[in-house]
Design a protein around this motif. Structure first.
Motif, PDB file in Angstrom:
ATOM      1  N   VAL A 163       0.846  -1.197   0.000  1.00 35.71           N
ATOM      2  CA  VAL A 163       0.000   0.000   0.000  1.00 35.71           C
ATOM      3  C   VAL A 163       0.883   1.250   0.000  1.00 35.71           C
ATOM      4  CG1 VAL A 163      -1.735   1.311   1.289  1.00 35.71           C
ATOM      5  CG2 VAL A 163      -1.922  -1.164   1.147  1.00 35.71           C
ATOM      6  N   ALA A 164       1.982   1.173   0.759  1.00 41.44           N
ATOM      7  CA  ALA A 164       2.916   2.310   0.791  1.00 41.44           C
ATOM      8  C   ALA A 164       3.521   2.538  -0.598  1.00 41.44           C
ATOM      9  CB  ALA A 164       4.012   2.057   1.817  1.00 41.44           C
ATOM     10  N   ILE A 165       3.800   1.456  -1.307  1.00 41.18           N
ATOM     11  CA  ILE A 165       4.325   1.599  -2.672  1.00 41.18           C
ATOM     12  C   ILE A 165       3.245   2.206  -3.576  1.00 41.18           C
ATOM     13  CG2 ILE A 165       5.159   0.322  -4.695  1.00 41.18           C
ATOM     14  CD1 ILE A 165       6.473  -1.656  -2.720  1.00 41.18           C
ATOM     15  N   ALA A 166       2.021   1.766  -3.380  1.00 37.72           N
ATOM     16  CA  ALA A 166       0.911   2.349  -4.157  1.00 37.72           C
ATOM     17  C   ALA A 166       0.834   3.855  -3.903  1.00 37.72           C
ATOM     18  CB  ALA A 166      -0.406   1.677  -3.779  1.00 37.72           C
ATOM     19  N   ARG A 167       0.989   4.245  -2.654  1.00 39.42           N
ATOM     20  CA  ARG A 167       0.957   5.675  -2.329  1.00 39.42           C
ATOM     21  C   ARG A 167       2.116   6.410  -3.004  1.00 39.42           C
ATOM     22  NH1 ARG A 167       1.676   7.422   3.829  1.00 39.42           N
ATOM     23  NH2 ARG A 167       3.725   6.512   3.416  1.00 39.42           N
ATOM     24  N   ALA A 168       3.291   5.755  -2.992  1.00 36.34           N
ATOM     25  CA  ALA A 168       4.455   6.393  -3.623  1.00 36.34           C
ATOM     26  C   ALA A 168       4.256   6.564  -5.125  1.00 36.34           C
ATOM     27  CB  ALA A 168       5.706   5.569  -3.342  1.00 36.34           C
ATOM     28  N   LEU A 169       3.496   5.639  -5.720  1.00 38.72           N
ATOM     29  CA  LEU A 169       3.290   5.679  -7.173  1.00 38.72           C
ATOM     30  C   LEU A 169       2.121   6.563  -7.586  1.00 38.72           C
ATOM     31  CD1 LEU A 169       3.613   1.872  -8.037  1.00 38.72           C
ATOM     32  CD2 LEU A 169       5.280   3.655  -8.442  1.00 38.72           C
ATOM     33  N   ALA A 170       1.325   6.957  -6.617  1.00 42.59           N
ATOM     34  CA  ALA A 170       0.021   7.556  -6.928  1.00 42.59           C
ATOM     35  C   ALA A 170       0.107   8.708  -7.919  1.00 42.59           C
ATOM     36  CB  ALA A 170      -0.666   7.989  -5.637  1.00 42.59           C
ATOM     37  N   ASN A 171       1.009   9.613  -7.680  1.00 36.52           N
ATOM     38  CA  ASN A 171       1.032  10.811  -8.524  1.00 36.52           C
ATOM     39  C   ASN A 171       2.004  10.669  -9.700  1.00 36.52           C
ATOM     40  OD1 ASN A 171       0.027  13.381  -9.091  1.00 36.52           O
ATOM     41  ND2 ASN A 171       1.785  14.380  -8.144  1.00 36.52           N
ATOM     42  N   GLU A 172       2.265   9.415 -10.061  1.00 38.37           N
ATOM     43  CA  GLU A 172       3.132   9.101 -11.205  1.00 38.37           C
ATOM     44  C   GLU A 172       4.497   9.786 -11.119  1.00 38.37           C
ATOM     45  OE1 GLU A 172       0.478  10.486 -14.192  1.00 38.37           O
ATOM     46  OE2 GLU A 172      -0.609   8.598 -14.293  1.00 38.37           O
ATOM     47  N   PRO A 173       5.203   9.561 -10.008  1.00 39.28           N
ATOM     48  CA  PRO A 173       6.527  10.202  -9.868  1.00 39.28           C
ATOM     49  C   PRO A 173       7.526   9.539 -10.808  1.00 39.28           C
ATOM     50  CG  PRO A 173       6.217   8.645  -8.096  1.00 39.28           C
ATOM     51  CD  PRO A 173       4.925   8.665  -8.875  1.00 39.28           C
ATOM     52  N   ARG A 174       8.539  10.274 -11.184  1.00 40.66           N
ATOM     53  CA  ARG A 174       9.587   9.718 -12.042  1.00 40.66           C
ATOM     54  C   ARG A 174      10.788   9.253 -11.235  1.00 40.66           C
ATOM     55  NH1 ARG A 174       6.384   8.022 -15.317  1.00 40.66           N
ATOM     56  NH2 ARG A 174       5.374   9.483 -16.723  1.00 40.66           N
ATOM     57  N   ILE A 175      10.771   9.583  -9.951  1.00 44.29           N
ATOM     58  CA  ILE A 175      11.851   9.156  -9.060  1.00 44.29           C
ATOM     59  C   ILE A 175      11.200   8.574  -7.802  1.00 44.29           C
ATOM     60  CG2 ILE A 175      13.828   9.926  -7.680  1.00 44.29           C
ATOM     61  CD1 ILE A 175      13.782  12.426  -9.692  1.00 44.29           C
ATOM     62  N   ILE A 176      11.663   7.404  -7.399  1.00 43.98           N
ATOM     63  CA  ILE A 176      11.180   6.840  -6.141  1.00 43.98           C
ATOM     64  C   ILE A 176      12.370   6.670  -5.206  1.00 43.98           C
ATOM     65  CG2 ILE A 176      10.216   4.783  -5.042  1.00 43.98           C
ATOM     66  CD1 ILE A 176       8.327   4.503  -7.365  1.00 43.98           C
ATOM     67  N   LEU A 177      12.257   7.214  -4.029  1.00 47.43           N
ATOM     68  CA  LEU A 177      13.312   7.083  -3.021  1.00 47.43           C
ATOM     69  C   LEU A 177      12.809   6.142  -1.934  1.00 47.43           C
ATOM     70  CD1 LEU A 177      14.374  10.833  -2.681  1.00 47.43           C
ATOM     71  CD2 LEU A 177      15.331   9.075  -4.187  1.00 47.43           C
ATOM     72  N   ALA A 178      13.545   5.073  -1.741  1.00 44.35           N
ATOM     73  CA  ALA A 178      13.120   4.075  -0.761  1.00 44.35           C
ATOM     74  C   ALA A 178      14.185   3.947   0.316  1.00 44.35           C
ATOM     75  CB  ALA A 178      12.899   2.739  -1.456  1.00 44.35           C
ATOM     76  N   ASP A 179      13.783   4.175   1.543  1.00 45.38           N
ATOM     77  CA  ASP A 179      14.711   4.125   2.667  1.00 45.38           C
ATOM     78  C   ASP A 179      14.519   2.810   3.420  1.00 45.38           C
ATOM     79  OD1 ASP A 179      16.588   5.117   4.558  1.00 45.38           O
ATOM     80  OD2 ASP A 179      14.919   5.613   5.881  1.00 45.38           O
ATOM     81  N   GLU A 180      15.438   1.901   3.235  1.00 47.42           N
ATOM     82  CA  GLU A 180      15.386   0.577   3.873  1.00 47.42           C
ATOM     83  C   GLU A 180      13.994  -0.050   3.737  1.00 47.42           C
ATOM     84  OE1 GLU A 180      17.934  -0.907   5.308  1.00 47.42           O
ATOM     85  OE2 GLU A 180      19.340   0.605   6.025  1.00 47.42           O
ATOM     86  N   PRO A 181      13.495  -0.204   2.519  1.00 43.73           N
ATOM     87  CA  PRO A 181      12.100  -0.636   2.366  1.00 43.73           C
ATOM     88  C   PRO A 181      11.846  -2.079   2.761  1.00 43.73           C
ATOM     89  CG  PRO A 181      13.188  -0.609   0.227  1.00 43.73           C
ATOM     90  CD  PRO A 181      14.160  -0.048   1.213  1.00 43.73           C
ATOM     91  N   THR A 182      12.918  -2.868   2.896  1.00 44.62           N
ATOM     92  CA  THR A 182      12.702  -4.284   3.204  1.00 44.62           C
ATOM     93  C   THR A 182      13.188  -4.655   4.595  1.00 44.62           C
ATOM     94  OG1 THR A 182      14.851  -4.827   2.245  1.00 44.62           O
ATOM     95  CG2 THR A 182      12.950  -4.924   0.765  1.00 44.62           C
ATOM     96  N   ALA A 183      13.656  -3.668   5.341  1.00 44.84           N
ATOM     97  CA  ALA A 183      14.280  -3.966   6.641  1.00 44.84           C
ATOM     98  C   ALA A 183      13.301  -4.628   7.611  1.00 44.84           C
ATOM     99  CB  ALA A 183      14.848  -2.694   7.247  1.00 44.84           C
ATOM    100  N   ALA A 184      12.020  -4.319   7.468  1.00 48.19           N
ATOM    101  CA  ALA A 184      11.049  -4.868   8.409  1.00 48.19           C
ATOM    102  C   ALA A 184      10.344  -6.102   7.853  1.00 48.19           C
ATOM    103  CB  ALA A 184      10.019  -3.793   8.766  1.00 48.19           C
ATOM    104  N   LEU A 185      10.854  -6.623   6.722  1.00 49.28           N
ATOM    105  CA  LEU A 185      10.171  -7.754   6.082  1.00 49.28           C
ATOM    106  C   LEU A 185      11.047  -9.000   6.118  1.00 49.28           C
ATOM    107  CD1 LEU A 185       8.874  -5.895   2.882  1.00 49.28           C
ATOM    108  CD2 LEU A 185       7.642  -6.276   5.022  1.00 49.28           C
ATOM    109  N   ASP A 186      10.401 -10.161   6.068  1.00 52.22           N
ATOM    110  CA  ASP A 186      11.192 -11.398   5.980  1.00 52.22           C
ATOM    111  C   ASP A 186      11.716 -11.546   4.547  1.00 52.22           C
ATOM    112  OD1 ASP A 186       9.183 -12.503   4.349  1.00 52.22           O
ATOM    113  OD2 ASP A 186       8.084 -13.226   6.100  1.00 52.22           O
ATOM    114  N   SER A 187      12.576 -12.539   4.334  1.00 49.79           N
ATOM    115  CA  SER A 187      13.271 -12.679   3.050  1.00 49.79           C
ATOM    116  C   SER A 187      12.296 -12.759   1.874  1.00 49.79           C
ATOM    117  CB  SER A 187      14.133 -13.936   3.055  1.00 49.79           C
ATOM    118  OG  SER A 187      15.112 -13.818   4.029  1.00 49.79           O
TER     119      SER A 187
END
Lengths: 276, 131
Positions: A170-194
């Motif tokens: 959902v957070a990725i959906a929010r990041a994509l919402a306004n059709e950005p050309r640059i996405i900055l992700a800060d440790e996006p997988t740190a809280a997820l399992d492999s």
């Protein structure tokens, strides 16, 4: 035939549009004996269609670089173009940086940062409302995005009712919402399992390719190193290896915690001139 | 003349109590709004980062303060209406007074939200990043 992740990562996808262009970007904090040079004369071009990993030990300048590209902190010198627009050249060229972020940049966070009192749909919708989308178009866009990210059945759930992986989608959906050309992700997988971490990065790769978006990921997460299209290594605020297509993974893993980094990278020398 | 003096004295006393209570209410609401804002630091930073303008942030804080004020006003008015006969003294409840008190509550909420608004506007968007 689908390539395994490690093999796929070694094949650099074709360059898309240049989305980020940094020239001589520096950033220092403090002055005199207390001066800290967080970024030193960074030259870097990042293109759409790729997921770029920003790696380095603690204090290497990763976060400062991410914040500078995200127009959150003002560089001390140099110039910066985002999606073809000169946004910094010894001073900000735009007065409304929040609007600039809204138009050009999507952010993904370590802990999703969805607003807890809004549903998944409303969290995504928020960006479109801020950007002034008409209601019908915004509704349609939200539905498309949640469907694209396979969380359309969770649209009415609040973040507390979502699993970690669902919330990050959902957070990725929010990041994509306004059709950005640059996405900055800060440790996006740190809280997820492999498994979920791999899914999220694969998703970002798909987003990058399908939308010609430059995705920049700050990470220490070794399980996703093999999935990155390009790795930018930082040390002491300088670029070490901005063009590597096959990341020196064993050494990059040494970045965890920062302590092992200098020894592991004793053989590296800054190659700034190669990026010019 | 004597009666007028007594009434005037009572009116002043009540006015003083009311002013004191409003002042105390302002401080309490201000502290509650400030604490609630402090709890939402990451959310506010996220809003700023994704492009929300200051007026959206200020609107959120004001809504919060107004919600506290409205809940407080109607709870108080409900208690007053239901408990008025329990007290031995005769109390005259005028709609105009209730309206004035409602207006005062609104003003109190706006004033009390200033501390929270100041805090919210100072939150750095970079606070949304990092663990």
């Amino acid at each position: 035939m689908e390539l395994p992740p490690s093999r796929a990562a070694s094949l650099m996808p074709p360059r898309g549009t240049k989305r980020v262009e940094l020239r001589g970007v520096s950033k220092h904090f403090g002055s005199g004996s207390a001066r800290v040079d967080a970024l030193r004369d960074i030259d870097l071009d990042l293109y759409g269609g790729r997921v770029v990993g920003l790696l380095g030990p603690s204090g290497s300048g990763k976060s400062t670089l991410l914040n500078a590209i995200g127009c959150i902190i003002e560089p001390s010198a140099g110039s910066m173009m985002l999606d073809g627009e000169l946004v910094y050249d010894g001073g900000w060229r735009r007065s409304d940086l929040r609007r600039l972020r809204l138009e050009k940049i999507g952010f993904i966070f370590q802990f999703h940062n969805l607003l807890p009192f809004l549903t998944a749909e409303e969290n995504v919708r928020l960006v479109l409302d801020l950007a002034g989308w008409p209601q019908a178009a915004a509704r349609q866009r939200v539905a498309e995005l949640l469907d694209y990210l396979q969380v359309s059945d969770r649209g009415h759930a609040i973040p507390a009712q979502l699993s970690g992986g669902q919330a990050q989608r959902v957070a990725i959906a929010r990041a994509l919402a306004n059709e950005p050309r640059i996405i900055l992700a800060d440790e996006p997988t740190a809280a997820l399992d492999s498994e979920r971490a791999v899914i999220v990065i694969e998703l970002l790769r798909r987003v990058a390719r399908e939308n010609d978006t430059a995705v920049i990921v700050v990470t220490h997460d070794e399980k996703i190193f093999g999935l990155l299209d390009q790795i930018v290594l930082l040390r002491d605020g300088m670029l070490v290896s901005p063009e590597a297509t096959e990341p020196p993974l064993s050494e990059a893993i040494g970045a965890r915690g920062g302590g092992a980094w200098p020894a592991a990278h004793g053989g590296f020398s800054p190659r700034r001139e190669e990026t010019r | 003349m004597l009666l007028e003096s007594v009434v005037e004295k009572a009116r002043r006393q009540i006015g003083l109590f009311t002013a004191t209570l409003l002042l105390v209410s302002t401080v309490i609401i201000a502290l509650i709004v400030y604490t609630l804002t402090l709890d939402k630091t990451r959310e506010i930073a996220t809003l700023k980062l994704i492009g929300a303008p200051d007026r959206t942030i200020v609107g959120l804080i004001l809504q919060q303060a107004l919600a506290i004020g409205v809940i407080g006003f109607f709870s108080g008015a409900g208690l007053l209406v239901n408990l008025v006969d329990v007290f031995p003294r005769r109390v005259v409840l005028l709609p105009a007074d209730a309206l004035a008190l409602g207006g005062a509550t609104l003003v109190v909420c706006f004033v009390a939200s200033a501390l929270g608004v100041r805090l919210a506007l100072r939150i750095d968007p970079s606070r949304a990043l990092g663990g």
